[in-house]
Design a protein around this motif. Sequence first.
Motif, PDB file in Angstrom:
ATOM      1  N   MET A 129       0.914  -1.116  -0.104  1.00  0.00           N
ATOM      2  CA  MET A 129      -0.142   0.213  -0.024  1.00  0.00           C
ATOM      3  C   MET A 129       1.006   1.269   0.047  1.00  0.00           C
ATOM      4  O   MET A 129       1.839   1.313   0.780  1.00  0.00           O
ATOM      5  N   GLY A 130       0.520   2.107  -0.766  1.00  0.00           N
ATOM      6  CA  GLY A 130       0.964   3.549  -0.626  1.00  0.00           C
ATOM      7  C   GLY A 130       0.890   4.178   0.835  1.00  0.00           C
ATOM      8  O   GLY A 130      -0.029   3.878   1.364  1.00  0.00           O
ATOM      9  N   ASP A 131       1.776   5.091   1.034  1.00  0.00           N
ATOM     10  CA  ASP A 131       1.801   5.526   2.575  1.00  0.00           C
ATOM     11  C   ASP A 131       2.036   4.740   3.632  1.00  0.00           C
ATOM     12  O   ASP A 131       1.509   4.765   4.756  1.00  0.00           O
ATOM     13  N   THR A 132       2.990   3.503   3.438  1.00  0.00           N
ATOM     14  CA  THR A 132       3.407   2.533   4.379  1.00  0.00           C
ATOM     15  C   THR A 132       4.582   2.498   4.347  1.00  0.00           C
ATOM     16  O   THR A 132       5.125   2.450   3.125  1.00  0.00           O
ATOM     17  N   VAL A 133       5.387   1.960   5.304  1.00  0.00           N
ATOM     18  CA  VAL A 133       6.612   1.156   5.142  1.00  0.00           C
ATOM     19  C   VAL A 133       6.397  -0.126   5.896  1.00  0.00           C
ATOM     20  O   VAL A 133       5.682  -0.060   7.035  1.00  0.00           O
ATOM     21  N   HIS A 134       7.170  -0.917   5.491  1.00  0.00           N
ATOM     22  CA  HIS A 134       7.227  -2.352   6.507  1.00  0.00           C
ATOM     23  C   HIS A 134       8.474  -2.760   6.642  1.00  0.00           C
ATOM     24  O   HIS A 134       9.475  -2.414   5.840  1.00  0.00           O
ATOM     25  N   MET A 135       8.738  -3.324   7.695  1.00  0.00           N
ATOM     26  CA  MET A 135       9.974  -4.194   8.251  1.00  0.00           C
ATOM     27  C   MET A 135       9.549  -5.428   8.706  1.00  0.00           C
ATOM     28  O   MET A 135       8.805  -5.800   9.139  1.00  0.00           O
ATOM     29  N   ALA A 136      10.595  -6.234   8.235  1.00  0.00           N
ATOM     30  CA  ALA A 136      10.397  -7.656   8.449  1.00  0.00           C
ATOM     31  C   ALA A 136      11.460  -8.264   9.656  1.00  0.00           C
ATOM     32  O   ALA A 136      12.850  -8.059   9.339  1.00  0.00           O
ATOM     33  N   VAL A 137      11.188  -8.886  10.497  1.00  0.00           N
ATOM     34  CA  VAL A 137      12.074  -9.649  11.235  1.00  0.00           C
ATOM     35  C   VAL A 137      12.396 -11.060  10.694  1.00  0.00           C
ATOM     36  O   VAL A 137      11.551 -11.606  10.142  1.00  0.00           O
ATOM     37  N   ILE A 181       3.989  -3.327   9.435  1.00  0.00           N
ATOM     38  CA  ILE A 181       3.740  -2.206   8.758  1.00  0.00           C
ATOM     39  C   ILE A 181       3.170  -1.032   9.610  1.00  0.00           C
ATOM     40  O   ILE A 181       2.695  -0.954  10.760  1.00  0.00           O
ATOM     41  N   VAL A 182       4.045   0.059   9.373  1.00  0.00           N
ATOM     42  CA  VAL A 182       3.727   1.437   9.787  1.00  0.00           C
ATOM     43  C   VAL A 182       3.049   2.222   8.822  1.00  0.00           C
ATOM     44  O   VAL A 182       3.393   2.309   7.578  1.00  0.00           O
ATOM     45  N   ASP A 183       1.842   2.799   9.196  1.00  0.00           N
ATOM     46  CA  ASP A 183       1.122   3.865   8.478  1.00  0.00           C
ATOM     47  C   ASP A 183       2.065   5.194   8.446  1.00  0.00           C
ATOM     48  O   ASP A 183       1.957   5.892   9.510  1.00  0.00           O
ATOM     49  N   MET A 184       2.079   5.510   7.473  1.00  0.00           N
ATOM     50  CA  MET A 184       3.170   6.856   7.134  1.00  0.00           C
ATOM     51  C   MET A 184       2.246   7.942   6.584  1.00  0.00           C
ATOM     52  O   MET A 184       2.825   8.896   6.011  1.00  0.00           O
ATOM     53  N   SER A 185       0.664   7.896   6.553  1.00  0.00           N
ATOM     54  CA  SER A 185       0.154   8.783   5.858  1.00  0.00           C
ATOM     55  C   SER A 185      -0.109  10.262   6.610  1.00  0.00           C
ATOM     56  O   SER A 185      -0.462  11.010   6.274  1.00  0.00           O
ATOM     57  N   GLU A 186       0.088   9.938   7.809  1.00  0.00           N
ATOM     58  CA  GLU A 186       0.089  11.208   9.046  1.00  0.00           C
ATOM     59  C   GLU A 186       1.296  11.382   9.763  1.00  0.00           C
ATOM     60  O   GLU A 186       1.653  10.465  10.373  1.00  0.00           O
ATOM     61  N   ASP A 187       1.570  12.786  10.138  1.00  0.00           N
ATOM     62  CA  ASP A 187       2.845  12.976  10.903  1.00  0.00           C
ATOM     63  C   ASP A 187       3.779  12.158  10.908  1.00  0.00           C
ATOM     64  O   ASP A 187       4.670  11.528  11.998  1.00  0.00           O
ATOM     65  N   SER A 188       4.258  11.789   9.608  1.00  0.00           N
ATOM     66  CA  SER A 188       5.412  10.833   9.363  1.00  0.00           C
ATOM     67  C   SER A 188       6.405  11.328   8.424  1.00  0.00           C
ATOM     68  O   SER A 188       6.100  12.030   7.487  1.00  0.00           O
ATOM     69  N   VAL A 189       7.499  11.001   8.531  1.00  0.00           N
ATOM     70  CA  VAL A 189       8.798  11.372   7.760  1.00  0.00           C
ATOM     71  C   VAL A 189       9.608  10.367   7.444  1.00  0.00           C
ATOM     72  O   VAL A 189      10.079   9.503   8.260  1.00  0.00           O
ATOM     73  N   ILE A 190      10.263  10.119   6.084  1.00  0.00           N
ATOM     74  CA  ILE A 190      11.212   9.246   5.949  1.00  0.00           C
ATOM     75  C   ILE A 190      12.360  10.196   5.453  1.00  0.00           C
ATOM     76  O   ILE A 190      12.447  11.002   4.529  1.00  0.00           O
TER      77      ILE A 190
END
Length: 359
Positions: free
Chosen positions: A299-307, A331-340
């Motif tokens: 999904m757009g507006d997300t990042v994910h990380m895998a252990v 998954i982390v929702d990056m659509s609000e108050d988020s920066v990469i």
Amino acid sequence: MDARVREHAETIADHSTGIGAGDDVVIQMPKEAEDLAVALHEVCGDRGANPIYLNYSKRAQRAFKRSSEEFSEPGHRRALYEEADVFVIARGGANATEDADVDPETNAAYNRAMEEVKRTRLSKTWCLTQYPTASHAQLAGMSTEAYENFVWDAVSLDWDEQREFQSNMVEILDDADEVRITSGEETELTLDVSGNSTLNDYGEANLPGGEVFTAPTRDGVNGEVHFDLPLYRYGREIGGVRLRFEDGKVVSHSAERNEDLLTGILDTDEGSHRLGELGIGMNRQIDRFTYNMLFDEKMGDTVHMAVGSAYPETVGEDNEINESAEHVDMIVDMSEDSVIEVDGEVVQRDGTFVFEDDF
């Protein structure tokens, strides 16, 4: 047969795997996806390939796990995988929560026994996809018809156009040293990606595709992350996961739901305490959360990380590969108050990339 099933099979054969004359193809999927298996057999016949069909049953696998006292590597299965050229795997069984009552320690032991078999499969050309079934529609909170449309619309994307869009992010990440992710008040994480490669997933190994991904160095993750979207693993929902990293290793963890399952995943082996992947979702055709990681992580507006395990293709020759019997995306929702940030420069804010017009 729905014409879209045949189109799905042709996309797998032509775009995702390049099935050709003489290829030995393993088709592994549940009986609910038999139409896709039939279409793939037709396509293999058209191209002169040699298919074999494995009817994957979560119900049968559950029975085996619950009745076994210990697990060993299935040599006959590994032999099949060693001889195969192409794997096509589809999800879509009758009950998405079939294995919910398998003990986490049992799952961990089974995965350890299957680790080398899995590596053999991943060394070949492979494609993981989804067949739309009523059980997954129910999990997504959708009608069966709406879910069918959702899946086949996502599968039939213009993958050349998607590749070009995602290449902008690949270019940013490929020579990067550090990625910093902040979201809300609970996620502030830095990841050392120096020396590692970024891959562009545009519907090949995963169909649908729609992400760019790399690996952090084994010791190069520090900070805290709140995975604010849930995931389904082994038939159970894990929600509200929080992880804290020091020098690459998870030093504390919690979950608001099914924390015991999260603990079992992290305790699988040494590598399951570390991150093997950082992925950035870029497929805006996938516009809703469906409790299916194959779609949700794109999904757009997300990042994910895998252990767990890293994909070897993402790890530079001077860096150590994180190896594990697990690979669990969150998954982390990056659509609000988020920066990469990449090497101190903001490349995405609230889901919008620096190379988009409305940044």
